[in-house]
Design a protein around this motif. Structure first.
Motif, PDB file in Angstrom:
ATOM      1  N   LEU A  19       5.766  -0.802  -7.559  1.00 20.67           N
ATOM      2  CA  LEU A  19       5.582  -1.837  -6.633  1.00 20.67           C
ATOM      3  C   LEU A  19       4.012  -2.340  -7.333  1.00 20.67           C
ATOM      4  O   LEU A  19       4.002  -3.594  -7.429  1.00 20.67           O
ATOM      5  CB  LEU A  19       5.619  -1.610  -5.424  1.00 20.67           C
ATOM      6  N   VAL A  76      11.489  -3.040  -1.737  1.00 18.30           N
ATOM      7  CA  VAL A  76      11.557  -2.690  -3.407  1.00 18.30           C
ATOM      8  C   VAL A  76      12.942  -2.865  -4.003  1.00 18.30           C
ATOM      9  O   VAL A  76      13.233  -3.599  -5.074  1.00 18.30           O
ATOM     10  CB  VAL A  76      10.906  -1.361  -3.783  1.00 18.30           C
ATOM     11  N   TRP A 103      -1.346   0.311  -3.053  1.00 18.39           N
ATOM     12  CA  TRP A 103      -0.404   1.148  -3.958  1.00 18.39           C
ATOM     13  C   TRP A 103      -1.227   2.179  -4.353  1.00 18.39           C
ATOM     14  O   TRP A 103      -0.837   3.565  -4.233  1.00 18.39           O
ATOM     15  CB  TRP A 103       0.511   0.438  -5.049  1.00 18.39           C
ATOM     16  N   ARG A 157      -1.840   4.723  -1.612  1.00 16.83           N
ATOM     17  CA  ARG A 157      -0.765   5.616  -1.146  1.00 16.83           C
ATOM     18  C   ARG A 157      -0.528   6.583  -2.005  1.00 16.83           C
ATOM     19  O   ARG A 157      -0.041   7.579  -1.635  1.00 16.83           O
ATOM     20  CB  ARG A 157       0.677   4.535  -0.859  1.00 16.83           C
ATOM     21  N   TYR A 210       8.580   8.868  -4.246  1.00 13.22           N
ATOM     22  CA  TYR A 210       7.762   7.848  -3.481  1.00 13.22           C
ATOM     23  C   TYR A 210       6.688   7.343  -4.260  1.00 13.22           C
ATOM     24  O   TYR A 210       6.319   6.241  -4.420  1.00 13.22           O
ATOM     25  CB  TYR A 210       7.197   8.585  -2.241  1.00 13.22           C
ATOM     26  N   ILE A 243       3.087   3.338   8.341  1.00 11.21           N
ATOM     27  CA  ILE A 243       4.308   2.761   7.795  1.00 11.21           C
ATOM     28  C   ILE A 243       5.584   2.788   8.604  1.00 11.21           C
ATOM     29  O   ILE A 243       5.907   1.541   8.880  1.00 11.21           O
ATOM     30  CB  ILE A 243       5.067   3.948   6.743  1.00 11.21           C
ATOM     31  N   SER A 246      15.089   0.389   0.210  1.00 16.18           N
ATOM     32  CA  SER A 246      13.636   0.223   0.051  1.00 16.18           C
ATOM     33  C   SER A 246      12.851   1.631  -0.299  1.00 16.18           C
ATOM     34  O   SER A 246      13.462   2.643  -0.012  1.00 16.18           O
ATOM     35  CB  SER A 246      13.020  -0.164   1.475  1.00 16.18           C
ATOM     36  N   ILE A 298       4.780  -7.669  -3.988  1.00 13.01           N
ATOM     37  CA  ILE A 298       4.498  -6.915  -2.432  1.00 13.01           C
ATOM     38  C   ILE A 298       3.036  -6.238  -2.704  1.00 13.01           C
ATOM     39  O   ILE A 298       3.110  -5.181  -3.522  1.00 13.01           O
ATOM     40  CB  ILE A 298       5.419  -6.243  -2.121  1.00 13.01           C
TER      41      ILE A 298
HETATM   42  O1  LIG Z   1       6.521   1.096   3.142  1.00 13.44           O
HETATM   43  C1  LIG Z   1       6.135  -0.066   3.435  1.00 13.44           C
HETATM   44  O2  LIG Z   1       5.166  -0.254   3.829  1.00 13.44           O
HETATM   45  C2  LIG Z   1       7.296  -1.044   3.254  1.00 13.44           C
HETATM   46  C3  LIG Z   1       7.714  -1.140   1.987  1.00 13.44           C
HETATM   47  C4  LIG Z   1       7.081  -1.977   0.951  1.00 13.44           C
HETATM   48  C5  LIG Z   1       7.922  -1.991  -0.221  1.00 13.44           C
HETATM   49  C6  LIG Z   1       9.111  -1.005   0.370  1.00 13.44           C
HETATM   50  O3  LIG Z   1      10.120  -1.035  -0.540  1.00 13.44           O
HETATM   51  O4  LIG Z   1       9.133  -0.689   1.413  1.00 13.44           O
END
Ligand SMILES: O=C(O)CC1=CCC(=O)O1
Length: 269
Positions: A192, A100, A134, A137, A185, A153, A33, A128
């Motif tokens: 995403l 992911v 996104w 972030r 990241y 997170i 992930s 997602i």
């Molecule tokens: O970071 C998060 O909230 C969890 C997450 C969403 C997509 C992924 O790969 O991790």
């Protein structure tokens, strides 16, 4: 531990399992992930390595793999994995993907159906988050680093019991998250943001198991149930006492579900 330059990027990976497994026999491939590397699968892999050939890898921008400049597209991640499997001579695999990593698995089944015989989709979805989530972030990590958003997170990743200050493993996974390269990241956040697999995933026809931690705050059970409902014949399982990363909090139950599912498909074990 091994490295390969494929699809223009160096990927860190490892092949585990019985030495007598045929080189080109079916494999179990693990994709991780956002903000994690393939060590999140260690406890699950330990339980499966006696019976299967396992391939673990760090997607671009994570772990020891190269981190090209952001942004990335989900298809970059998908094509990386396809190229790695081609490089390893793996022609047939069950792909186990988390978050992911689960979207990468869905994308691989769509773009390279010849490679994928079955999917285990853990704590993931066909879509997602939102553009706003996104973009927020990406802005935050580029301006202030991953540590600036880590607390929120980690609350979605792990149950309150696991997040106790005395848990050294929790400290370790916090370091894994905050030490992820910013390009890796933020680049993957862009992937995403831009990926909606609803229609391509609806068209998939292969055995699929969807798994979710009961307390997953990132891709909650209702979202993963929606994913399972989208795919003809997909199974859906909830794992108690786990958040977004059941492979870490409940490796025994996760491995048991994967093993039972693979046995049911009749193609493994
Ligand atoms: O970071 C998060 O909230 C969890 C997450 C969403 C997509 C992924 O790969 O991790």
């Amino acid at each position: 531990m091994a490295f390969a330059r494929v699809n223009g990027v160096v990927l860190h990976h490892e092949v585990r399992g019985p030495a007598d497994m045929p080189e080109n026999g079916p494999a179990l491939v693990f994709s991780n992930s956002l903000g994690t590397d393939f060590r999140i699968w260690d406890a699950v892999a330990d339980r499966l390595a006696g019976n299967y050939r396992l391939v673990l890898y760090d997607k671009r921008g994570h772990g020891l793999s190269e981190a090209p400049p952001q942004p990335y597209a989900l298809t970059d991640h998908v094509d990386d994995l396809a190229a790695l499997l081609d490089h390893l001579g793996i022609a047939r695999a069950a792909v186990v993907g988390l978050s992911v990593g689960g979207m990468i698995a869905q994308g691989l089944a769509t773009r390279r159906p010849d490679l994928v015989e079955a999917l285990v989709l853990c704590d993931t979805a066909h879509k997602i988050g939102t553009d706003a989530l996104w973009n927020g972030r990406i802005e935050a990590v580029n301006a202030k680093g991953i540590a600036s958003i880590a607390d929120g997170i980690l609350q979605r990743w792990f149950t309150p019991a696991y997040r106790s200050s005395g848990n050294a493993d929790f400290a370790g996974y916090t370091a894994m998250l905050t030490r992820t390269p910013v390009d890796g990241y933020a680049g993957t956040c862009a992937a995403l943001r831009d990926a909606d697999l609803t229609e391509s995933t609806r068209a998939l026809r292969l055995p699929v198991l969807c798994i979710v931690g009961h307390q997953d705050g990132s891709t909650p059970p209702d979202l993963v149930r929606e994913l399972a409902a989208l795919i003809d014949g997909a199974r859906f399982e909830i794992i108690a006492e786990a958040g977004h990363l059941p492979c870490i909090e409940q490796p025994e139950k996760t491995a048991a579900l994967i093993e039972a599912f693979l046995a049911e498909t009749g193609r493994w074990g």
